[in-house]
Design a protein around this motif. Structure first.
Motif, PDB file in Angstrom:
ATOM      1  N   ARG A  26      27.174  47.178  41.893  1.00  0.00           N
ATOM      2  CA  ARG A  26      27.476  47.198  43.255  1.00  0.00           C
ATOM      3  C   ARG A  26      28.234  48.679  43.172  1.00  0.00           C
ATOM      4  O   ARG A  26      28.889  49.417  42.335  1.00  0.00           O
ATOM      5  CB  ARG A  26      28.740  46.233  42.991  1.00  0.00           C
ATOM      6  N   ASP A  67      31.851  44.211  39.558  1.00  0.00           N
ATOM      7  CA  ASP A  67      33.311  44.204  39.599  1.00  0.00           C
ATOM      8  C   ASP A  67      33.603  42.762  38.981  1.00  0.00           C
ATOM      9  O   ASP A  67      34.427  42.886  38.185  1.00  0.00           O
ATOM     10  CB  ASP A  67      33.858  44.460  41.043  1.00  0.00           C
ATOM     11  N   LYS A 102      42.323  34.617  45.108  1.00  0.00           N
ATOM     12  CA  LYS A 102      42.706  35.112  46.331  1.00  0.00           C
ATOM     13  C   LYS A 102      43.709  34.350  47.072  1.00  0.00           C
ATOM     14  O   LYS A 102      44.134  34.068  48.206  1.00  0.00           O
ATOM     15  CB  LYS A 102      41.257  35.343  47.227  1.00  0.00           C
TER      16      LYS A 102
END
Ligand code: ATP
Ligand code: MG
Length: 246
Positions: free
Chosen positions: A157, A132, A68
């Motif tokens: 998910r 994921d 990120k």
């Protein structure tokens, strides 16, 4: 008892485990950015606790997440505080500063290596992720070490295909030990919560009330005047109207 290792375990809010050499302890690690933590994370961790007979699940907000780097991430202190609030009423859960207190980018392989150094050999690690993340894990730094140091737990998910994740893991060069969990699917993401907060929409029932309270109090995710109860919003509008009248 008061060794350097014990002091390190306490400093990072990690649990003391492994005292009985005849017993194998099963420690769940729920890693994530938790920006903010939500009920999808909590349900996945609770199911892993139950299905895999874990002793405890440690929620570990990432310090400076490797994947990120290009995004704006809320401070580690705020993400840790929300994680602590969200996990505090469940005796199966605890929150740790282990990653947020480390400088630089945090890699899961480093975390697992450090944990192995802190705990005796009768503590086994179960790294819990969503579908994921499990499909991505083969590309993470030192993926072979992750395979060697932890069992993996992959939770369903919504929007992510567990069978795809399975194929990626099976096709990888490393010997991952993965347990696949069908958890009650909650179509919740932190991205969605941040967007709702910005738009002044309700976060209720998507994350614990204590987390919502923290977001409001600290003005996270640009929550400003827009994030008010409808009654307060109406009152603000009325005040504006009467001011305009003057
Ligand atoms: P963002 O939208 O910012 O990426 P996120 O909701 O994906 O946030 P993360 O902190 O990135 O949350 O996720 C931490 C871990 O929790 C990951 O392994 C992710 O796959 C898993 N996870 C997140 N949301 C869910 C959900 N709704 N159900 C199951 N697992 C989830
Ligand atoms: Mg994510």
């Amino acid at each position: 008892m008061d060794t350097a290792t014990d002091r390190a375990i306490e400093m990072f809010d990690l649990p003391h485990l492994g005292q009985d050499p005849a017993h194998t302890y099963r420690l769940g690690i729920m890693g994530g950015t938790f920006d903010p933590i939500h009920n999808g994370h909590l349900v996945a961790a609770e199911q892993a606790y139950d299905d895999l007979g874990l002793d405890l699940v440690v929620f570990m907000p990432a310090g400076n997440p490797a994947f990120k780097q290009d995004k704006r991430v809320t401070s580690g202190e705020d993400r840790y505080a929300m994680t602590l609030l969200a996990t505090s009423d469940n005796p199966h859960f605890t929150a740790s500063r282990f990653e947020i207190d480390r400088d630089g980018v945090t890699y899961t392989a480093d975390t697992l290596r450090l944990l192995h150094g802190l705990y005796p050999d009768n503590v086994a690690f179960f790294f819990i992720t969503g579908a994921d993340a499990i499909a991505d894990i083969v590309t993470w730094r030192d993926a072979g070490d992750i395979a060697r140091l932890a069992h993996l737990v992959a939770a369903t998910r919504p929007g992510y295909d567990l069978s795809y994740a399975r194929r990626v893991i099976e096709g990888s060069a490393y010997d991952f030990d993965v347990t696949y969990l069908e958890v009650p699917a909650l179509a919740i993401s932190s991205t969605d919560l941040r967007e709702r907060a910005e738009l002044g929409q309700s976060l209720r029932y998507l994350t614990p009330d204590s987390v919502i309270g923290y977001i409001r109090k600290h003005g996270l995710y640009d929550v400003g005047d827009a994030f008010q109860a409808p009654m307060q919003r109406d009152r603000a509008k009325m005040e504006l109207t009467s001011d305009e009248r003057d």
